[in-house]
Every structure is written in C-alpha cells, then in structure tokens.
Write a protein that holds these residues in place. Structure first.
Motif, PDB file in Angstrom:
ATOM      1  N   ALA A 224      60.403  -5.516  58.037  1.00 32.58           N
ATOM      2  CA  ALA A 224      59.828  -6.425  57.043  1.00 32.58           C
ATOM      3  C   ALA A 224      58.329  -6.220  56.902  1.00 32.58           C
ATOM      4  N   SER A 225      57.658  -5.957  58.002  1.00 34.72           N
ATOM      5  CA  SER A 225      56.207  -5.758  57.985  1.00 34.72           C
ATOM      6  C   SER A 225      55.794  -5.113  59.295  1.00 34.72           C
ATOM      7  N   GLU A 226      54.488  -4.954  59.477  1.00 31.04           N
ATOM      8  CA  GLU A 226      53.993  -4.376  60.725  1.00 31.04           C
ATOM      9  C   GLU A 226      54.165  -5.340  61.896  1.00 31.04           C
ATOM     10  N   GLU A 227      54.381  -6.623  61.617  1.00 28.73           N
ATOM     11  CA  GLU A 227      54.585  -7.624  62.658  1.00 28.73           C
ATOM     12  C   GLU A 227      56.064  -7.912  62.900  1.00 28.73           C
ATOM     13  N   ASP A 228      56.947  -7.083  62.391  1.00 32.38           N
ATOM     14  CA  ASP A 228      58.380  -7.298  62.528  1.00 32.38           C
ATOM     15  C   ASP A 228      58.760  -7.377  64.010  1.00 32.38           C
ATOM     16  N   SER A 229      59.660  -8.307  64.350  1.00 33.61           N
ATOM     17  CA  SER A 229      60.048  -8.501  65.752  1.00 33.61           C
ATOM     18  C   SER A 229      60.772  -7.292  66.331  1.00 33.61           C
ATOM     19  N   LEU A 230      61.358  -6.466  65.477  1.00 39.74           N
ATOM     20  CA  LEU A 230      62.031  -5.266  65.964  1.00 39.74           C
ATOM     21  C   LEU A 230      61.021  -4.276  66.550  1.00 39.74           C
ATOM     22  N   ILE A 231      59.826  -4.233  65.973  1.00 38.38           N
ATOM     23  CA  ILE A 231      58.775  -3.361  66.513  1.00 38.38           C
ATOM     24  C   ILE A 231      58.357  -3.862  67.891  1.00 38.38           C
ATOM     25  N   GLN A 232      58.149  -5.167  68.000  1.00 44.55           N
ATOM     26  CA  GLN A 232      57.747  -5.739  69.288  1.00 44.55           C
ATOM     27  C   GLN A 232      58.843  -5.554  70.335  1.00 44.55           C
ATOM     28  N   ALA A 233      60.093  -5.694  69.928  1.00 44.70           N
ATOM     29  CA  ALA A 233      61.199  -5.493  70.862  1.00 44.70           C
ATOM     30  C   ALA A 233      61.259  -4.043  71.332  1.00 44.70           C
ATOM     31  N   THR A 234      61.048  -3.124  70.413  1.00 45.01           N
ATOM     32  CA  THR A 234      61.050  -1.699  70.768  1.00 45.01           C
ATOM     33  C   THR A 234      59.909  -1.388  71.721  1.00 45.01           C
ATOM     34  N   GLN A 235      58.746  -1.984  71.479  1.00 41.75           N
ATOM     35  CA  GLN A 235      57.613  -1.772  72.384  1.00 41.75           C
ATOM     36  C   GLN A 235      57.940  -2.305  73.792  1.00 41.75           C
ATOM     37  N   ALA A 236      58.590  -3.448  73.858  1.00 40.65           N
ATOM     38  CA  ALA A 236      58.969  -4.013  75.161  1.00 40.65           C
ATOM     39  C   ALA A 236      59.971  -3.107  75.869  1.00 40.65           C
ATOM     40  N   LEU A 237      60.939  -2.584  75.118  1.00 40.28           N
ATOM     41  CA  LEU A 237      61.933  -1.703  75.733  1.00 40.28           C
ATOM     42  C   LEU A 237      61.313  -0.383  76.182  1.00 40.28           C
ATOM     43  N   LEU A 238      60.363   0.127  75.416  1.00 38.95           N
ATOM     44  CA  LEU A 238      59.657   1.340  75.838  1.00 38.95           C
ATOM     45  C   LEU A 238      58.843   1.076  77.101  1.00 38.95           C
TER      46      LEU A 238
ATOM     47  N   GLY B 283      65.106  -8.204  66.639  1.00 38.92           N
ATOM     48  CA  GLY B 283      64.408  -7.950  67.897  1.00 38.92           C
ATOM     49  C   GLY B 283      65.057  -8.687  69.050  1.00 38.92           C
ATOM     50  N   ALA B 284      65.457  -9.931  68.813  1.00 37.01           N
ATOM     51  CA  ALA B 284      66.114 -10.717  69.862  1.00 37.01           C
ATOM     52  C   ALA B 284      67.459 -10.114  70.226  1.00 37.01           C
ATOM     53  N   VAL B 285      68.217  -9.679  69.235  1.00 35.91           N
ATOM     54  CA  VAL B 285      69.522  -9.073  69.498  1.00 35.91           C
ATOM     55  C   VAL B 285      69.351  -7.833  70.379  1.00 35.91           C
ATOM     56  N   THR B 286      68.353  -7.030  70.067  1.00 35.25           N
ATOM     57  CA  THR B 286      68.083  -5.815  70.836  1.00 35.25           C
ATOM     58  C   THR B 286      67.712  -6.140  72.277  1.00 35.25           C
ATOM     59  N   LEU B 287      66.822  -7.106  72.458  1.00 34.06           N
ATOM     60  CA  LEU B 287      66.373  -7.465  73.808  1.00 34.06           C
ATOM     61  C   LEU B 287      67.484  -8.144  74.613  1.00 34.06           C
ATOM     62  N   LEU B 288      68.252  -9.009  73.963  1.00 38.02           N
ATOM     63  CA  LEU B 288      69.357  -9.671  74.658  1.00 38.02           C
ATOM     64  C   LEU B 288      70.402  -8.658  75.108  1.00 38.02           C
ATOM     65  N   SER B 289      70.651  -7.675  74.266  1.00 33.03           N
ATOM     66  CA  SER B 289      71.595  -6.618  74.628  1.00 33.03           C
ATOM     67  C   SER B 289      71.089  -5.842  75.844  1.00 33.03           C
ATOM     68  N   SER B 290      69.805  -5.591  75.886  1.00 33.13           N
ATOM     69  CA  SER B 290      69.222  -4.885  77.021  1.00 33.13           C
ATOM     70  C   SER B 290      69.273  -5.748  78.276  1.00 33.13           C
ATOM     71  N   LEU B 291      69.082  -7.049  78.107  1.00 31.18           N
ATOM     72  CA  LEU B 291      69.144  -7.964  79.250  1.00 31.18           C
ATOM     73  C   LEU B 291      70.553  -7.986  79.852  1.00 31.18           C
ATOM     74  N   ASN B 292      71.580  -7.864  79.017  1.00 31.50           N
ATOM     75  CA  ASN B 292      72.967  -7.863  79.503  1.00 31.50           C
ATOM     76  C   ASN B 292      73.200  -6.757  80.528  1.00 31.50           C
ATOM     77  N   ARG B 293      72.562  -5.614  80.313  1.00 25.71           N
ATOM     78  CA  ARG B 293      72.721  -4.492  81.240  1.00 25.71           C
ATOM     79  C   ARG B 293      72.044  -4.763  82.577  1.00 25.71           C
ATOM     80  N   ARG B 294      71.167  -5.751  82.600  1.00 23.64           N
ATOM     81  CA  ARG B 294      70.434  -6.094  83.816  1.00 23.64           C
ATOM     82  C   ARG B 294      70.781  -7.511  84.279  1.00 23.64           C
ATOM     83  N   ALA B 295      71.961  -7.969  83.924  1.00 23.77           N
ATOM     84  CA  ALA B 295      72.345  -9.370  84.154  1.00 23.77           C
ATOM     85  C   ALA B 295      72.368  -9.742  85.627  1.00 23.77           C
ATOM     86  N   LEU B 296      72.729  -8.833  86.489  1.00 30.74           N
ATOM     87  CA  LEU B 296      72.789  -9.141  87.913  1.00 30.74           C
ATOM     88  C   LEU B 296      71.417  -9.554  88.438  1.00 30.74           C
ATOM     89  N   LEU B 297      70.374  -8.860  88.005  1.00 29.75           N
ATOM     90  CA  LEU B 297      69.014  -9.228  88.408  1.00 29.75           C
ATOM     91  C   LEU B 297      68.516 -10.435  87.621  1.00 29.75           C
TER      92      LEU B 297
END
Length: 187
Positions: free
Chosen positions: A19-33, A59-73
């Motif tokens: 949507a823009s340079e502030e899109d949450s998907l960009i921030q989520a990708t930066q967090a995952l990187l 962005g939330a969907v992406t991060l939540l999906s990544s969190l699922n892989r680390r659910a034990l921690l």
C-alpha cells in the motif's frame, strides 16, 4: 516454450501489493530478516513478538505464521499470549485465522500447563467468537480447534460449554467437526 503464470484468486497478482512505504508487510519482512541474523532462538521469538503489535493484516499473518514454527519457545514466554490474543479481534478474517492458529500452537505446545496463559487465550477466543461480525465459518472452526487444546482452562466454563454445544445449528460441517474435536479433547 512454456510460460508459467501464477495468478491470485481474482486473476491478478498472486501476492498482495504494498500500500505504501509504511506497509506492515515491509515491517514484518524486516523483522523476519532480523530473525535470520540471530542465532539464539529465544531472541528470534522476542523479535517476532516485538514486531507483532504494530503489524497489520498481511504483516500480522506473516509474523503469526512464523511464530507457529517457534511455538514451543513462544509458549514459555509471558508476552506471547497477550500479543496473539490482540490479533483475535482484528477486522481481517485472515488475521483472525492466523491468530487462532497461533493460539492453538501455543496451547498445544504449553507443556508447562500455564493456567494464566491458557485462560488469557481462551478468554480472547471466547470474546472473539461472541462478536456477531465474526461469522466466518472457517475462522470459527479454527477458534474451536484452539479452544480444544486449552485443557482445564476451557473445560469448566459455562460460556465455553454453550459455544461448543454440538446440538446448535452451524454453517458448515467443518465448524461442527471442530466443535466435536474440541469437546472430545476437553473430555
């Protein structure tokens, strides 16, 4: 030669446009990187949890999906439940479904059986299920499946019993099957 084209549901691009340079998907990708640069898995979970409150739809969907892989921690981390629970009330069905999946992953991975974490997630799931605007059957089925993993935190509550009542009519067999599964897990 052959051409392979991937299209989204509407025939357009397969991935959502930014949507823009502030899109949450960009921030989520930066967090995952950032998690890729970290060798400590606990720090990876902290990084994802820190990025989740500000994350919107994709962005939330992406991060939540990544969190699922680390659910034990993540299940051992006290901030995980409130962060995931906050996304259960989102307007986006995709975001609510991802949050329900993360809630289920946290509950299933909670070998310490933390009653406070389980109660917080059950309360958030119940509150979201009771909202009339959240009538999507697939999301409701995901929420019921998550509640089924809550154990005693869900099993002895009248409001949960009413929600899981298998006698009431439901929109889909998927939702009904999720209710049966939750009832069987809760015993």
């Amino acid at each position: 030669g052959y051409v392979q084209r991937f299209a989204g549901r509407d025939g357009g691009d397969p991935a959502p446009l930014l949507a823009s340079e502030e899109d949450s998907l960009i921030q989520a990708t930066q967090a995952l990187l950032a998690t890729l640069r970290l060798h400590d898995r606990v720090e990876q979970v902290k990084t994802i949890l820190a990025a989740l409150p500000a994350a919107g739809d994709a962005g939330a969907v992406t991060l939540l999906s990544s969190l699922n892989r680390r659910a034990l921690l993540a299940a051992q981390w006290p901030d995980a439940a409130p962060v995931v629970a906050s996304h259960l009330a989102a307007k986006s069905t995709a975001q609510r479904r991802a949050a329900a999946g993360s809630a289920q992953a946290l509950l299933a991975s909670d070998y310490l059986e933390q009653r406070s974490m389980r109660a917080a997630l059950v309360n958030a799931l119940v509150a979201a299920l009771q909202q009339q605007e959240h009538r999507d059957a697939a999301w409701r089925a995901d929420a019921f499946e998550a509640i089924g993993h809550a154990g005693d935190a869900a099993g002895d509550r009248p409001v949960v019993e009413r929600l899981l009542d298998v006698e009431q009519g439901v929109a889909t067999y998927h939702e009904q099957a999720a209710r049966f599964d939750a009832v069987a897990r809760l015993g």
